[in-house]
Design a protein around this motif. Structure first.
Motif, PDB file in Angstrom:
ATOM      1  N   LEU A  90       0.372  -4.623 -10.398  1.00  0.00           N
ATOM      2  CA  LEU A  90      -0.288  -5.748 -11.049  1.00  0.00           C
ATOM      3  C   LEU A  90      -1.560  -6.290 -10.444  1.00  0.00           C
ATOM      4  O   LEU A  90      -1.362  -6.477  -9.270  1.00  0.00           O
ATOM      5  CB  LEU A  90       1.108  -6.581 -11.267  1.00  0.00           C
ATOM      6  N   PRO A  91      -2.383  -6.984 -11.255  1.00  0.00           N
ATOM      7  CA  PRO A  91      -3.413  -7.491 -10.433  1.00  0.00           C
ATOM      8  C   PRO A  91      -2.998  -8.902  -9.820  1.00  0.00           C
ATOM      9  O   PRO A  91      -1.886  -9.488 -10.272  1.00  0.00           O
ATOM     10  CB  PRO A  91      -4.477  -8.045 -11.616  1.00  0.00           C
ATOM     11  N   THR A 109       0.796  -1.337   0.019  1.00  0.00           N
ATOM     12  CA  THR A 109       0.205  -0.016  -0.006  1.00  0.00           C
ATOM     13  C   THR A 109       0.924   1.222  -0.260  1.00  0.00           C
ATOM     14  O   THR A 109       0.684   2.010  -0.717  1.00  0.00           O
ATOM     15  CB  THR A 109      -1.066  -0.035   1.192  1.00  0.00           C
ATOM     16  N   ALA A 110       1.812   1.349   0.858  1.00  0.00           N
ATOM     17  CA  ALA A 110       2.504   2.336   1.119  1.00  0.00           C
ATOM     18  C   ALA A 110       3.634   2.491  -0.532  1.00  0.00           C
ATOM     19  O   ALA A 110       3.726   3.491  -0.992  1.00  0.00           O
ATOM     20  CB  ALA A 110       3.729   2.194   1.924  1.00  0.00           C
ATOM     21  N   SER A 111       3.801   1.460  -1.206  1.00  0.00           N
ATOM     22  CA  SER A 111       4.632   1.485  -2.554  1.00  0.00           C
ATOM     23  C   SER A 111       3.645   2.012  -3.482  1.00  0.00           C
ATOM     24  O   SER A 111       4.132   2.826  -4.292  1.00  0.00           O
ATOM     25  CB  SER A 111       4.910  -0.123  -2.834  1.00  0.00           C
ATOM     26  N   GLU A 112       2.338   1.742  -3.274  1.00  0.00           N
ATOM     27  CA  GLU A 112       1.247   2.320  -4.519  1.00  0.00           C
ATOM     28  C   GLU A 112       1.154   3.830  -4.195  1.00  0.00           C
ATOM     29  O   GLU A 112       1.225   4.607  -5.049  1.00  0.00           O
ATOM     30  CB  GLU A 112      -0.113   1.867  -4.205  1.00  0.00           C
ATOM     31  N   ALA A 113       1.161   4.154  -2.813  1.00  0.00           N
ATOM     32  CA  ALA A 113       0.996   5.718  -2.614  1.00  0.00           C
ATOM     33  C   ALA A 113       2.344   6.575  -3.084  1.00  0.00           C
ATOM     34  O   ALA A 113       2.186   7.524  -3.973  1.00  0.00           O
ATOM     35  CB  ALA A 113       0.828   5.850  -1.239  1.00  0.00           C
ATOM     36  N   VAL A 114       3.521   5.733  -2.897  1.00  0.00           N
ATOM     37  CA  VAL A 114       4.617   6.608  -3.086  1.00  0.00           C
ATOM     38  C   VAL A 114       4.798   6.561  -4.863  1.00  0.00           C
ATOM     39  O   VAL A 114       5.164   7.607  -5.470  1.00  0.00           O
ATOM     40  CB  VAL A 114       5.865   5.989  -2.397  1.00  0.00           C
ATOM     41  N   GLY A 115       4.399   5.495  -5.399  1.00  0.00           N
ATOM     42  CA  GLY A 115       4.861   5.205  -6.856  1.00  0.00           C
ATOM     43  C   GLY A 115       3.973   5.774  -7.802  1.00  0.00           C
ATOM     44  O   GLY A 115       4.247   6.152  -8.930  1.00  0.00           O
ATOM     45  N   CYS A 116       2.628   5.897  -7.439  1.00  0.00           N
ATOM     46  CA  CYS A 116       1.512   5.733  -8.319  1.00  0.00           C
ATOM     47  C   CYS A 116       0.601   6.795  -8.086  1.00  0.00           C
ATOM     48  O   CYS A 116      -0.203   7.391  -8.844  1.00  0.00           O
ATOM     49  CB  CYS A 116       1.199   4.370  -8.625  1.00  0.00           C
ATOM     50  N   PHE A 117       0.152   6.894  -6.688  1.00  0.00           N
ATOM     51  CA  PHE A 117      -0.743   7.923  -6.382  1.00  0.00           C
ATOM     52  C   PHE A 117      -0.454   9.419  -5.758  1.00  0.00           C
ATOM     53  O   PHE A 117      -1.116  10.212  -5.411  1.00  0.00           O
ATOM     54  CB  PHE A 117      -1.753   7.229  -5.482  1.00  0.00           C
ATOM     55  N   ASP A 168      -2.059   4.134 -17.065  1.00  0.00           N
ATOM     56  CA  ASP A 168      -1.877   3.824 -18.435  1.00  0.00           C
ATOM     57  C   ASP A 168      -0.458   3.292 -18.889  1.00  0.00           C
ATOM     58  O   ASP A 168      -0.388   2.990 -20.075  1.00  0.00           O
ATOM     59  CB  ASP A 168      -2.017   5.117 -19.219  1.00  0.00           C
ATOM     60  N   ASP A 169       0.350   3.057 -17.871  1.00  0.00           N
ATOM     61  CA  ASP A 169       1.762   2.237 -18.158  1.00  0.00           C
ATOM     62  C   ASP A 169       1.552   0.824 -18.719  1.00  0.00           C
ATOM     63  O   ASP A 169       0.515   0.169 -18.406  1.00  0.00           O
ATOM     64  CB  ASP A 169       2.491   2.093 -16.936  1.00  0.00           C
ATOM     65  N   LYS A 170       1.869   0.339 -19.887  1.00  0.00           N
ATOM     66  CA  LYS A 170       1.829  -1.052 -20.293  1.00  0.00           C
ATOM     67  C   LYS A 170       2.488  -1.795 -19.371  1.00  0.00           C
ATOM     68  O   LYS A 170       2.308  -3.100 -19.627  1.00  0.00           O
ATOM     69  CB  LYS A 170       2.381  -0.759 -21.721  1.00  0.00           C
ATOM     70  N   ASP A 171       3.657  -1.511 -18.864  1.00  0.00           N
ATOM     71  CA  ASP A 171       4.583  -2.377 -17.853  1.00  0.00           C
ATOM     72  C   ASP A 171       4.466  -1.447 -16.461  1.00  0.00           C
ATOM     73  O   ASP A 171       5.308  -1.036 -16.095  1.00  0.00           O
ATOM     74  CB  ASP A 171       5.864  -2.614 -18.330  1.00  0.00           C
ATOM     75  N   PRO A 172       3.101  -1.822 -15.704  1.00  0.00           N
ATOM     76  CA  PRO A 172       2.963  -1.035 -14.529  1.00  0.00           C
ATOM     77  C   PRO A 172       3.987  -1.699 -13.474  1.00  0.00           C
ATOM     78  O   PRO A 172       4.342  -2.738 -13.585  1.00  0.00           O
ATOM     79  CB  PRO A 172       1.403  -1.176 -14.055  1.00  0.00           C
ATOM     80  N   TYR A 220      -9.880  -6.350 -10.575  1.00  0.00           N
ATOM     81  CA  TYR A 220     -11.031  -6.466 -11.118  1.00  0.00           C
ATOM     82  C   TYR A 220     -11.100  -5.773 -12.577  1.00  0.00           C
ATOM     83  O   TYR A 220     -11.402  -6.142 -13.605  1.00  0.00           O
ATOM     84  CB  TYR A 220     -12.341  -5.852 -10.566  1.00  0.00           C
ATOM     85  N   VAL A 221     -10.235  -4.591 -12.477  1.00  0.00           N
ATOM     86  CA  VAL A 221      -9.845  -4.019 -13.590  1.00  0.00           C
ATOM     87  C   VAL A 221      -8.938  -4.292 -14.399  1.00  0.00           C
ATOM     88  O   VAL A 221      -8.974  -4.705 -15.674  1.00  0.00           O
ATOM     89  CB  VAL A 221      -9.788  -2.514 -13.065  1.00  0.00           C
ATOM     90  N   ARG A 222      -7.677  -4.588 -14.078  1.00  0.00           N
ATOM     91  CA  ARG A 222      -6.536  -5.186 -14.854  1.00  0.00           C
ATOM     92  C   ARG A 222      -6.534  -6.689 -14.946  1.00  0.00           C
ATOM     93  O   ARG A 222      -6.014  -7.263 -16.046  1.00  0.00           O
ATOM     94  CB  ARG A 222      -5.391  -4.699 -14.173  1.00  0.00           C
ATOM     95  N   GLY A 223      -7.119  -7.574 -13.786  1.00  0.00           N
ATOM     96  CA  GLY A 223      -7.292  -8.879 -14.073  1.00  0.00           C
ATOM     97  C   GLY A 223      -8.434  -9.224 -14.753  1.00  0.00           C
ATOM     98  O   GLY A 223      -8.286 -10.018 -15.606  1.00  0.00           O
ATOM     99  N   ALA A 224      -9.639  -8.975 -14.038  1.00  0.00           N
ATOM    100  CA  ALA A 224     -10.700  -9.764 -14.818  1.00  0.00           C
ATOM    101  C   ALA A 224     -11.366  -8.671 -15.956  1.00  0.00           C
ATOM    102  O   ALA A 224     -12.240  -9.173 -16.596  1.00  0.00           O
ATOM    103  CB  ALA A 224     -11.829  -9.546 -13.749  1.00  0.00           C
ATOM    104  N   LEU A 225     -10.735  -7.459 -16.023  1.00  0.00           N
ATOM    105  CA  LEU A 225     -11.043  -6.560 -17.190  1.00  0.00           C
ATOM    106  C   LEU A 225     -12.542  -6.439 -17.082  1.00  0.00           C
ATOM    107  O   LEU A 225     -13.359  -6.326 -18.305  1.00  0.00           O
ATOM    108  CB  LEU A 225     -10.662  -7.356 -18.530  1.00  0.00           C
ATOM    109  N   VAL A 226     -13.218  -6.033 -16.077  1.00  0.00           N
ATOM    110  CA  VAL A 226     -14.683  -5.748 -15.882  1.00  0.00           C
ATOM    111  C   VAL A 226     -14.529  -4.317 -16.742  1.00  0.00           C
ATOM    112  O   VAL A 226     -13.612  -3.582 -16.728  1.00  0.00           O
ATOM    113  CB  VAL A 226     -15.119  -5.699 -14.640  1.00  0.00           C
TER     114      VAL A 226
END
Length: 756
Positions: free
Chosen positions: A676-677, A335-343, A667-671, A640-646
């Motif tokens: 990753l899901p 979670t902290a990695s998400e916050a620092v790296g992408c949010f 929008d990263d092709k290689d997030p 659900y978004v990147r994995g299941a593609l809903v």
């Protein structure tokens, strides 16, 4: 260990392929925006590895932290000493809570720790060989899964370093205690040149001063750890509150401080945030780094302001426009990695249309934050970035269409504490349990005599209440008011109208609710505009068939049944009345005992038939999520978004889903690996066979018989006859299938069942 090693190897490959990333951090393009002391991004420190899932300080926890967190994640080790002077990683002096020591030895001892007696079995009474050969680690917190217990042995500091993590943080919590037992943390560190920690922390001033000269010309940073402010520091005999006023003194022997997060963002007795302190700014002014601790996605004390979204909490410490801590100590490093790296800083970098997939569809407005289906919940949903807001249409005794989650006023209102609390009845056509129904009361009665009530879907015994201070805020609204509000919004791309119990309303109440909804939409000119799409949702194909025949609105088929596949014939039938399908989350990712067992192929099958798929209902509370999502709403959304593609998410918390769409890695092709899901079923494969959840029978397949319904019968009386003109029963309620009288005790039992 297999899955974690694979994840770790994958991370290594990522780092080797992008060397610049490791050199400057997760988000190199954002370095200049950070308000840390050195302008670099905050470091993520994994306390005991990924201790939010795996046993604290186990090799599995450390591998998992390295495998799915940011590439610069630091591994934290609480150092304890053995009888023969070896350093091991364990979060407590005592072995009882985190190991199976009782199987090997059940002789307890009592020691004085900082002047207080403490009983148990201590590491210093056993050799390192005894501990490594006979003990296994277990989860120390009851609210966390025990399924990974006893699979890992204790980790020594040398073993931890051999994993070659980006950095190691050694926390020396009880140097004084060990010295009193003729063991020396100072000697352990100085006489082991192979131990090269990135950070060393301690809550003892004397210890940090004693090792300062040894580490003066190294890259190791010394950090003074603050404990609770009313506790006394053993070497100065001053409280930590007093030492907080002497940051210049601390700067003489440490380069940073580690503080509980409440030192920076305190909360009041009601668990709401107070204004932040000036600690970070004050420390930075004199050149001290500030690290914040106690981050956990499943924390019991979680400020309601964060709406059970741990990402939101982390961001308040690193991206608030005024300061940023220099590091975060967390049990959930993903979670902290998400916050620092992408949010972080994403508002400056985000530009997108409101219709970009996935659609964010509210569930009763922002019902995770405010009472659902109220004016405030809908306003909040729009502010939080919902693309579509929803109204579940109910009918009153005087024929007014209103927005409420359920026809039963016991859901979402204060009816059980009102003068109408005895007006209950059982209507099997709606549900088997008793209820107090909207169509037994006029709109003025509901509007004036009842209040909204926030819905708490999680058993309240866990203490996971939703925003209690505002639990009765807002006003009930009619369908007409809902339509007017939505029409005036320039941010919304559409509305969703949910219709259930149409046949009952037609036959028993004599009201054609479908025609009434169509007329309301026409009166607001939704039938001849294209700016906002209109979606009609129902679990009854007969309702959607009427709309499909008479309007051009988009029809959403809500499937309440849990299923694992869908017949081709059923899909063909759905195509005749629906444009999209709303699926239960577990029909996409089935689970057993809160562990996912895999992924069905339903989403792909429906999309191949040009049917959009929406997952419902997403919630932020960690107890609503399988363990596979790491108690992190963003991991859930991403899977659900990147994995299941809903195509869309129906959620109580539009803010979390909207934030996901805005993240700078979207929008990263290689997030990054932490975006990753998840791979459904991975955790099951990792478990020992003896603790595997029980197998379940395959979920049934959805067939034509589940989908096809007889056409709706016409209303039982003329549509011009209002509901208020129907003859009431003696107690003032409309006729019901099974009138009942419950004792107070039975009613209380029902309320308990409702909570469960």
């Amino acid at each position: 260990m297999g899955i974690m090693i694979l994840q770790f190897c994958f991370l290594v490959l990522v780092q080797l392929s992008i060397p610049a990333l490791s050199a400057v951090g997760v988000g190199s393009n954002k370095t200049s925006e950070w308000q840390t002391l050195d302008g670099r991004e905050p470091v993520v420190i994994a306390r005991g590895g990924f201790s939010g899932l795996m046993p604290d300080s186990s090799v599995d926890a450390y591998y998992l932290a390295m495998g799915i967190s940011g590439p610069n994640t630091i591994l934290w080790c609480d150092v304890q000493l053995t009888k023969d002077g070896f350093g091991i990683c364990l979060p407590d002096l005592r072995l009882d809570k985190y190991t199976d020591i009782d199987v090997y030895d059940n002789k307890t001892k009592t020691y004085l720790i900082n002047g207080q007696p403490s009983s148990g079995m201590f590491s210093l009474d056993y050799t390192v060989e005894e501990l490594l050969n006979h003990l296994s680690l277990k989860q120390g917190l009851l609210e966390r899964s025990e399924k990974f217990d006893y699979t890992s042995s204790i980790v020594t500091v040398d073993h931890l370093q051999s994993l070659e993590p980006p950095g190691i943080w050694l926390n020396i919590q009880h140097d004084l205690f060990y010295r009193e037992q003729s063991l020396s943390m100072k000697n352990y560190l100085m006489l082991n040149p192979n131990i090269l920690p990135t950070y060393i922390s301690s809550p003892e001033v004397g210890f940090l001063k004693s090792i300062g000269a040894h580490f003066q010309n190294t890259t190791t940073e010394l950090v003074f750890r603050f404990l609770e402010d009313n506790m006394t520091e053993v070497s100065t005999n001053q409280t930590y509150a007093s030492l907080m006023t002497k940051l210049s003194f601390i700067k003489t022997f440490a380069s940073g401080i580690l503080v509980p997060k409440g030192y920076i963002w305190p909360i009041n007795e009601e668990a709401y945030l107070l204004p932040h302190t000036s600690l970070v700014v004050d420390a930075h002014k004199i050149g001290l780094k500030v690290f914040a601790s106690e981050f956990a996605n499943d924390a019991h004390v979680f400020a309601y302001n964060y709406s059970y979204d741990p990402l939101s909490e982390v961001l308040s410490f690193i991206d608030n426009g005024q300061f940023s801590v220099d590091g975060l100590l967390t049990d959930f490093p993903i979670t902290a990695s998400e916050a620092v790296g992408c949010f972080s800083h994403m508002d400056k970098n985000f530009s997108s249309t409101v219709t970009e997939k996935p659609l964010v569809i509210s569930h009763n407005g922002a019902s995770g934050v405010l009472p659902g289906c109220t004016d405030l919940a809908y306003k909040q949903a729009v502010e939080d970035g919902a693309n579509i807001i929803d109204c579940s249409v109910q009918i009153t005794k005087d024929g007014v269409l209103i927005c409420l989650e359920s026809p039963d006023l016991m859901v979402g209102t204060t009816v059980t504490t009102s003068a109408f609390s005895a007006e209950y009845s059982t209507i099997p056509d709606i549900k088997t349990q008793p209820g107090i129904y909207t169509f037994n009361f006029t709109w003025p009665q509901i509007q004036n005599d009842l209040k909204p009530k926030i819905t708490n879907p999680i058993f309240e015994g866990y203490g996971l209440l939703r925003n209690p201070v505002n639990s009765n805020d807002g006003n009930f609204i009619t369908l007409m008011e809902f339509l007017a509000f939505a029409k005036d919004s320039t941010q919304l791309s559409g509305i969703l109208i949910s219709i259930e119990n149409a046949q009952f309303i037609s036959e028993t109440l004599g009201h054609d609710i479908i025609s009434s909804v169509m007329k309301a939409l026409s009166d607001h000119r939704y039938n001849n505009q294209t700016r906002q799409q209109v979606m009609i949702q129902s679990s009854h194909s007969s309702v959607l068939t009427v709309f499909k025949q008479r309007t051009s609105y988009k029809c959403v088929y809500k499937i309440e049944k849990l299923f694992g596949d869908v017949d081709s014939a059923a899909i063909r039938d759905m195509k005749t009345f629906a444009d999209s399908v709303a699926l239960r989350k577990d029909s996409i990712f089935p689970k057993v005992s809160q562990f996912m067992t895999g992924e069905t192929k339903i989403v792909g099958k429906l999309q191949s038939a040009n049917l959009s798929v929406y997952a419902y209902v997403l919630m932020n509370e960690y107890l609503t999520q399988p363990w596979d999502f790491y108690s992190d709403p963003i991991v859930q959304i991403g899977s659900y978004v990147r994995g299941a593609l809903v195509d869309g998410l129906i959620t109580d918390f539009p803010s979390s889903a909207s934030a996901y769409k805005k993240n700078t890695c979207y929008d990263d092709k290689d997030p990054p690996i932490y975006m990753l899901p998840i791979q459904p079923g991975d955790l099951l494969a990792y478990m020992p066979a003896r603790v595997m959840p029980p197998s379940r029978s395959p979920l049934p397949s959805l067939s034509v018989a589940d989908v096809v319904e007889k056409p709706l019968r016409e209303a039982g009386r003329n549509d011009s006859v209002g509901v208020d003109q129907m003859a009431p029963t003696p107690n003032g309620a409309l006729p019901t299938t099974t009138p009942i009288c419950l004792s107070i005790g039975a009613l209380l039992l029902f309320f308990i069942l409702q909570i469960n």
